[in-house]
Design a protein around this motif. Sequence first.
Motif, PDB file in Angstrom:
ATOM      1  N   LYS A 168      59.601 -22.097  53.811  1.00  0.00           N
ATOM      2  CA  LYS A 168      58.629 -22.438  52.779  1.00  0.00           C
ATOM      3  C   LYS A 168      59.368 -22.924  51.542  1.00  0.00           C
ATOM      4  O   LYS A 168      60.391 -22.375  51.157  1.00  0.00           O
ATOM      5  CB  LYS A 168      57.781 -21.212  52.427  1.00  0.00           C
ATOM      6  N   GLN A 169      58.848 -23.959  50.926  1.00  0.00           N
ATOM      7  CA  GLN A 169      59.529 -24.560  49.781  1.00  0.00           C
ATOM      8  C   GLN A 169      59.230 -23.751  48.520  1.00  0.00           C
ATOM      9  O   GLN A 169      58.209 -23.929  47.873  1.00  0.00           O
ATOM     10  CB  GLN A 169      59.084 -26.016  49.632  1.00  0.00           C
ATOM     11  N   ASN A 170      60.128 -22.812  48.208  1.00  0.00           N
ATOM     12  CA  ASN A 170      59.971 -21.966  47.027  1.00  0.00           C
ATOM     13  C   ASN A 170      60.573 -22.595  45.777  1.00  0.00           C
ATOM     14  O   ASN A 170      60.619 -21.975  44.727  1.00  0.00           O
ATOM     15  CB  ASN A 170      60.638 -20.606  47.269  1.00  0.00           C
ATOM     16  N   TYR A 171      61.054 -23.835  45.902  1.00  0.00           N
ATOM     17  CA  TYR A 171      61.748 -24.473  44.795  1.00  0.00           C
ATOM     18  C   TYR A 171      60.827 -24.751  43.618  1.00  0.00           C
ATOM     19  O   TYR A 171      59.739 -25.304  43.764  1.00  0.00           O
ATOM     20  CB  TYR A 171      62.369 -25.796  45.252  1.00  0.00           C
ATOM     21  N   LYS A 172      61.265 -24.322  42.431  1.00  0.00           N
ATOM     22  CA  LYS A 172      60.613 -24.669  41.174  1.00  0.00           C
ATOM     23  C   LYS A 172      61.704 -24.972  40.160  1.00  0.00           C
ATOM     24  O   LYS A 172      62.710 -24.261  40.101  1.00  0.00           O
ATOM     25  CB  LYS A 172      59.735 -23.519  40.676  1.00  0.00           C
ATOM     26  N   ILE A 229      69.096 -16.616  56.791  1.00  0.00           N
ATOM     27  CA  ILE A 229      69.258 -16.784  55.352  1.00  0.00           C
ATOM     28  C   ILE A 229      68.498 -17.969  54.745  1.00  0.00           C
ATOM     29  O   ILE A 229      68.013 -17.865  53.614  1.00  0.00           O
ATOM     30  CB  ILE A 229      70.762 -16.836  54.962  1.00  0.00           C
ATOM     31  N   PRO A 230      68.288 -19.108  55.447  1.00  0.00           N
ATOM     32  CA  PRO A 230      67.529 -20.195  54.813  1.00  0.00           C
ATOM     33  C   PRO A 230      66.122 -19.782  54.399  1.00  0.00           C
ATOM     34  O   PRO A 230      65.544 -20.359  53.480  1.00  0.00           O
ATOM     35  CB  PRO A 230      67.480 -21.278  55.900  1.00  0.00           C
ATOM     36  N   TYR A 231      65.580 -18.757  55.048  1.00  0.00           N
ATOM     37  CA  TYR A 231      64.208 -18.320  54.757  1.00  0.00           C
ATOM     38  C   TYR A 231      64.142 -17.343  53.592  1.00  0.00           C
ATOM     39  O   TYR A 231      63.054 -16.975  53.141  1.00  0.00           O
ATOM     40  CB  TYR A 231      63.597 -17.672  56.011  1.00  0.00           C
ATOM     41  N   TYR A 232      65.309 -16.914  53.079  1.00  0.00           N
ATOM     42  CA  TYR A 232      65.341 -15.917  52.007  1.00  0.00           C
ATOM     43  C   TYR A 232      65.819 -16.470  50.668  1.00  0.00           C
ATOM     44  O   TYR A 232      65.697 -15.806  49.640  1.00  0.00           O
ATOM     45  CB  TYR A 232      66.235 -14.739  52.407  1.00  0.00           C
ATOM     46  N   LEU A 233      66.378 -17.669  50.665  1.00  0.00           N
ATOM     47  CA  LEU A 233      66.940 -18.202  49.421  1.00  0.00           C
ATOM     48  C   LEU A 233      65.832 -18.524  48.421  1.00  0.00           C
ATOM     49  O   LEU A 233      64.872 -19.216  48.742  1.00  0.00           O
ATOM     50  CB  LEU A 233      67.761 -19.470  49.712  1.00  0.00           C
ATOM     51  N   GLU A 234      66.010 -18.032  47.206  1.00  0.00           N
ATOM     52  CA  GLU A 234      65.041 -18.257  46.136  1.00  0.00           C
ATOM     53  C   GLU A 234      65.774 -18.711  44.877  1.00  0.00           C
ATOM     54  O   GLU A 234      66.732 -18.062  44.443  1.00  0.00           O
ATOM     55  CB  GLU A 234      64.258 -16.979  45.826  1.00  0.00           C
ATOM     56  N   LEU A 267      73.326 -25.604  54.454  1.00  0.00           N
ATOM     57  CA  LEU A 267      72.420 -24.457  54.303  1.00  0.00           C
ATOM     58  C   LEU A 267      71.374 -24.728  53.227  1.00  0.00           C
ATOM     59  O   LEU A 267      70.166 -24.530  53.444  1.00  0.00           O
ATOM     60  CB  LEU A 267      73.221 -23.207  53.952  1.00  0.00           C
ATOM     61  N   TYR A 268      71.816 -25.171  52.056  1.00  0.00           N
ATOM     62  CA  TYR A 268      70.875 -25.400  50.952  1.00  0.00           C
ATOM     63  C   TYR A 268      69.860 -26.490  51.302  1.00  0.00           C
ATOM     64  O   TYR A 268      68.676 -26.374  50.975  1.00  0.00           O
ATOM     65  CB  TYR A 268      71.635 -25.797  49.685  1.00  0.00           C
ATOM     66  N   ILE A 269      70.325 -27.544  51.961  1.00  0.00           N
ATOM     67  CA  ILE A 269      69.405 -28.621  52.337  1.00  0.00           C
ATOM     68  C   ILE A 269      68.392 -28.110  53.359  1.00  0.00           C
ATOM     69  O   ILE A 269      67.198 -28.410  53.283  1.00  0.00           O
ATOM     70  CB  ILE A 269      70.190 -29.829  52.871  1.00  0.00           C
ATOM     71  N   ALA A 270      68.864 -27.302  54.326  1.00  0.00           N
ATOM     72  CA  ALA A 270      67.947 -26.721  55.307  1.00  0.00           C
ATOM     73  C   ALA A 270      66.907 -25.838  54.640  1.00  0.00           C
ATOM     74  O   ALA A 270      65.756 -25.768  55.077  1.00  0.00           O
ATOM     75  CB  ALA A 270      68.736 -25.919  56.342  1.00  0.00           C
ATOM     76  N   ALA A 271      67.315 -25.170  53.547  1.00  0.00           N
ATOM     77  CA  ALA A 271      66.402 -24.283  52.826  1.00  0.00           C
ATOM     78  C   ALA A 271      65.516 -25.041  51.834  1.00  0.00           C
ATOM     79  O   ALA A 271      64.644 -24.447  51.203  1.00  0.00           O
ATOM     80  CB  ALA A 271      67.202 -23.215  52.083  1.00  0.00           C
ATOM     81  N   GLY A 272      65.754 -26.356  51.676  1.00  0.00           N
ATOM     82  CA  GLY A 272      64.931 -27.155  50.771  1.00  0.00           C
ATOM     83  C   GLY A 272      65.339 -27.089  49.323  1.00  0.00           C
ATOM     84  O   GLY A 272      64.535 -27.349  48.424  1.00  0.00           O
ATOM     85  N   LEU A 273      66.609 -26.739  49.067  1.00  0.00           N
ATOM     86  CA  LEU A 273      67.095 -26.638  47.691  1.00  0.00           C
ATOM     87  C   LEU A 273      67.941 -27.849  47.306  1.00  0.00           C
ATOM     88  O   LEU A 273      68.808 -28.267  48.076  1.00  0.00           O
ATOM     89  CB  LEU A 273      67.965 -25.389  47.515  1.00  0.00           C
TER      90      LEU A 273
END
Length: 291
Positions: A168-172, A229-234, A267-273
Motif C-alpha cells: 500500500k502506498q503510504n507515501y506522503k 519488509i516492503p510492506y512495513y516501510l513508512e 527495496l525502496y522502489i518496490a515499497a513505493g518510496l
Amino acid sequence: MIRCMHYIGEKPLASNHAGNKARIDIDSVLEQKCGKCILNINQIAYKNIFEKIKWVFNISNAKLLLKIWSIKNKIIILQYPFYFNPFIRKTLSNLDIHNKEILIVHDVDSLRSIGEQSLGGDIADMNRAVAVVLHNQKMIDALQKLGLRTPVVNLELFDYLLNGELPKQNYKLGNTIVFAGNLGKSIFLKDKRFEKLRLNFNLYGPNFDKEKISWNNVTYKGSFKPNEIPYYLEGSFGLIWDGNLLDTCSGAFGEYMKYNNPHKLSLYIAAGLPVVVWEKAAIADFVKKYN
C-alpha cells in the motif's frame, strides 16, 4: 559443441536482512526463464575449524565437487562472487575450462578497498567468462579501465520480487526518512549531530544499538525478513547512505557507493518510496534519469 543455457542455483542461509535477497530473486527468475538448473549448492555456516575439516571428508560433498567437475560443453549462468567454502569456490572458478560462463555480478569485493592491486583476481575471473552483467556504467568504466575485456551488460537495477500484492502506498510528502539495512555497519547513525537534523528517521534492520543510537528524532521499527519488509516501510523518502559520516559517504563502504547498486534502492522502489542518495554515488545517475 555448446548446448542450451543452464545455471547453477544457490541456496543461501536464511536471515533477517536483504543480503541474499538479490541472489534468491535471480534464482527465481532463472528458474522461470532459463534452461535447466544443473545443481543447487547450499551455503553452510561453520561454527569452527573442525566443522570445515569434517566437510572435506563428507562423501556427499565429495560427490558434489565431482559433479561440478563433470559439467562440460554448456553455457552456464553463475552468480558472482561465489559465497561458498574454498573447495566449492575453487571448483566453480575452473568451470570455464570446459564450459562457457556468464557471470551475474553482485559485488566486486576488491573495489571496497579501492586497492587496484587486489583487483587482479576479480578481473581475471570475469575475463574468463563470455559475458558479465555489471551494476551500472560507473562500475563498467572502472573495471574496463583496470583491464576488463569481457563483453558487458549494464543491469541498471536489481529486481526485488514480491510474494503478493504491491505494498500500500503510504507515501506522503514530509520530513520522515526511512533507512533500512544492517544498522550495525551504518556508523553515521551514531554521529551525535544526527539529532540536530530537522528530520525524523524510521530505522529498520538487524543490529540496532539503542545505547549509541538514542536520538529523539529516531524511531526503531524492527527487523523483518526481506520478503516482508516492503510492506512495513513508512515515511516520505528512502535514504541510501553508507560510511562513517553525515557529510559525505566515507570509508570503504562509502567509497564503494561510487561503483555499486545498493540493493536498498530496489527495496525502496518496490515499497513505493522515492529515494535520497549521495550525489557522488553511481546510482545517482539512475535516480536522475528516471526522476
